[in-house]
Design an enzyme around this catalytic site. Structure first.
Site, PDB file in Angstrom:
ATOM      1  N   HIS A 123      29.588 -15.311 -29.610  1.00 30.99           N
ATOM      2  CA  HIS A 123      29.327 -13.878 -29.616  1.00 30.99           C
ATOM      3  C   HIS A 123      28.420 -13.544 -28.434  1.00 30.99           C
ATOM      4  O   HIS A 123      27.962 -14.430 -27.703  1.00 30.99           O
ATOM      5  CB  HIS A 123      28.704 -13.439 -30.944  1.00 30.99           C
ATOM      6  CG  HIS A 123      29.711 -13.302 -32.047  1.00 30.99           C
ATOM      7  ND1 HIS A 123      30.724 -12.375 -32.009  1.00 30.99           N
ATOM      8  CD2 HIS A 123      29.865 -13.991 -33.214  1.00 30.99           C
ATOM      9  CE1 HIS A 123      31.461 -12.481 -33.105  1.00 30.99           C
ATOM     10  NE2 HIS A 123      30.967 -13.455 -33.852  1.00 30.99           N
ATOM     11  N   ASP A 153      29.522  -8.194 -24.098  1.00 30.26           N
ATOM     12  CA  ASP A 153      30.709  -7.519 -24.620  1.00 30.26           C
ATOM     13  C   ASP A 153      31.158  -6.355 -23.745  1.00 30.26           C
ATOM     14  O   ASP A 153      32.354  -6.216 -23.442  1.00 30.26           O
ATOM     15  CB  ASP A 153      30.440  -6.995 -26.033  1.00 30.26           C
ATOM     16  CG  ASP A 153      30.488  -8.092 -27.084  1.00 30.26           C
ATOM     17  OD1 ASP A 153      30.975  -9.191 -26.768  1.00 30.26           O
ATOM     18  OD2 ASP A 153      30.037  -7.854 -28.212  1.00 30.26           O
TER      19      ASP A 153
END
Length: 389
Positions: A123, A153
């Site tokens: 992540h 991200d």
């Protein structure tokens, strides 16, 4: 008014965070974006404004052929799968580019298509960690702290992929050739950190949290106001620093901001003074013409952004979205072919399946129903409502 990317068709493989954001940016600037969802997908449908959706079984031979035909008729693919997934399905870049040599085959992964970390689950925090950037973030007395999942991200992932796609499209306009865009979000964060790497010896020589630009200086930090709100201060240059201390009317005496031993006392005086007034009172103070070079701004929350007088004077910076209620408007602003958030996107993974199969691939109703009966595609209902902007 023509948008900058009108005429560009993008196929986006449904995913989380970076892929949908990349597709949304391209859609805002005029690209036609079609999201391919898994059959019976239950994934959250976020950042889908201005897009159409289709649900396909990519493991079924007919589903694979439909996917390749969509790529044949498109300019860009946004692949959000882990490395090797599309290759195992027979849908990798070698196959797709042999059929459509003009295709821009973009791929967003945590650590890139190759390397010892390529197939690891990760992540945002893990990608930022491996980039080296996380070591700079946080207070010296605490463990490194990630600034929510923005860096990898969205900045190093979705936005840099959009830039890579545009670069590849420009190259194609000169050569006629497509190519693969391999985005490692971890590498993207490292690239974003180029300035930090270049200045680490003189702007970041100390441990994290003890440098000029990471909260270690009393003239580059935030202070709490009387009403529990916060004021940001970025008075780095001497001119701005003098303007700031003049505006808050603090006597620093013989204290020197260039002496490390004086910094705690300077910070204490600033904090004590700023705590005497509310945020609104300080905004009013710094709005005076003589104090507009103090490099300060209020820390506004997400509900206040669209209401702040500066943003109101610039026009809409927050739009009302039927699904997200309030969302930032597209940026930057182009003078001739500006972006515009249009269409609600979709609320169901199958919403535009029939429409896409008919309009893009030329299938008739009987052919579409036959595919649905074979569970190759999922069918839904389409809608066309607009974002209020």
């Amino acid at each position: 008014m023509t948008k900058a990317l009108e005429g560009i068709r993008v196929i986006e493989v449904s995913g989380l965070a970076p892929g949908p954001f990349c597709g949304m940016v391209l859609a805002d600037f005029g690209a036609e974006v079609i999201v391919v969802n898994r059959l019976n997908s239950t994934s959250p449908l976020l950042l889908q404004r201005g897009k159409r959706s289709i649900s396909l079984d990519l493991k079924h031979p007919k589903g694979k052929e439909l996917f390749l035909k969509l790529l044949d008729a498109s300019d860009v693919l946004i692949d959000t799968f882990r490395p090797g997934v599309l290759e195992k399905l027979g849908l990798g870049p070698d196959v797709a580019l042999s059929r459509n040599p003009r295709l821009i085959f973009s791929r967003i992964t945590s650590f890139g298509q190759t390397g010892s970390y390529a197939n690891r689950a990760a992540h945002d925090i893990n990608m930022v960690a491996l980039s080296g950037t996380l070591s700079f973030l946080g207070n010296s007395s605490e463990a490194p702290q990630p600034p929510i999942n923005l860096l990898a991200d969205f900045a190093g992932g979705g936005l840099l992929t959009a830039m890579g796609i545009l670069a590849a499209l420009h190259h194609r306009s000169k050569t006629g050739r497509g190519q693969v865009v391999d985005t490692s979000m971890s590498e993207g964060v490292a690239y974003l950190s180029s300035f930090i790497y270049a200045t680490r010896e003189y702007l970041f020589p100390n441990s994290r949290g003890n440098n000029v630009l990471d909260g270690g200086s009393p003239f580059y930090t935030t202070y709490q106001t009387k009403d529990g709100r916060y004021l940001s201060v970025g008075a780095i240059e001497e001119e701005f620093y003098q303007n700031f201390i003049s505006a808050i009317d603090v006597d620093t005496g013989n204290l020197d901001r260039n002496r490390d031993e004086d910094l705690p006392e300077i910070r204490r005086r600033f904090a004590e003074r700023i705590a005497e007034k509310t945020l609104a009172e300080w905004e009013q103070r710094f709005d005076l013409a003589e104090y507009r070079n103090a490099c300060v701004a209020p820390v506004v929350n997400w509900e206040e952004v669209g209401k702040h007088e500066h943003h109101v004077s610039r026009g809409k910076v927050v739009i009302e979205d039927p699904h997200h209620k309030k969302m930032p408007a597209p940026a930057p602003r182009l003078s001739v072919s500006p972006a515009q958030a249009t269409g609600e996107g979709f609320v169901d993974a199958t919403q535009h399946s029939e429409e896409v199969l008919r309009d893009v691939l030329g299938l008739n109703a009987q052919e579409i129903q036959s595919l649905a009966q074979l569970f190759v595609v999922g069918l839904g209902t389409s809608s066309d409502t607009s974002v209020k902007s």
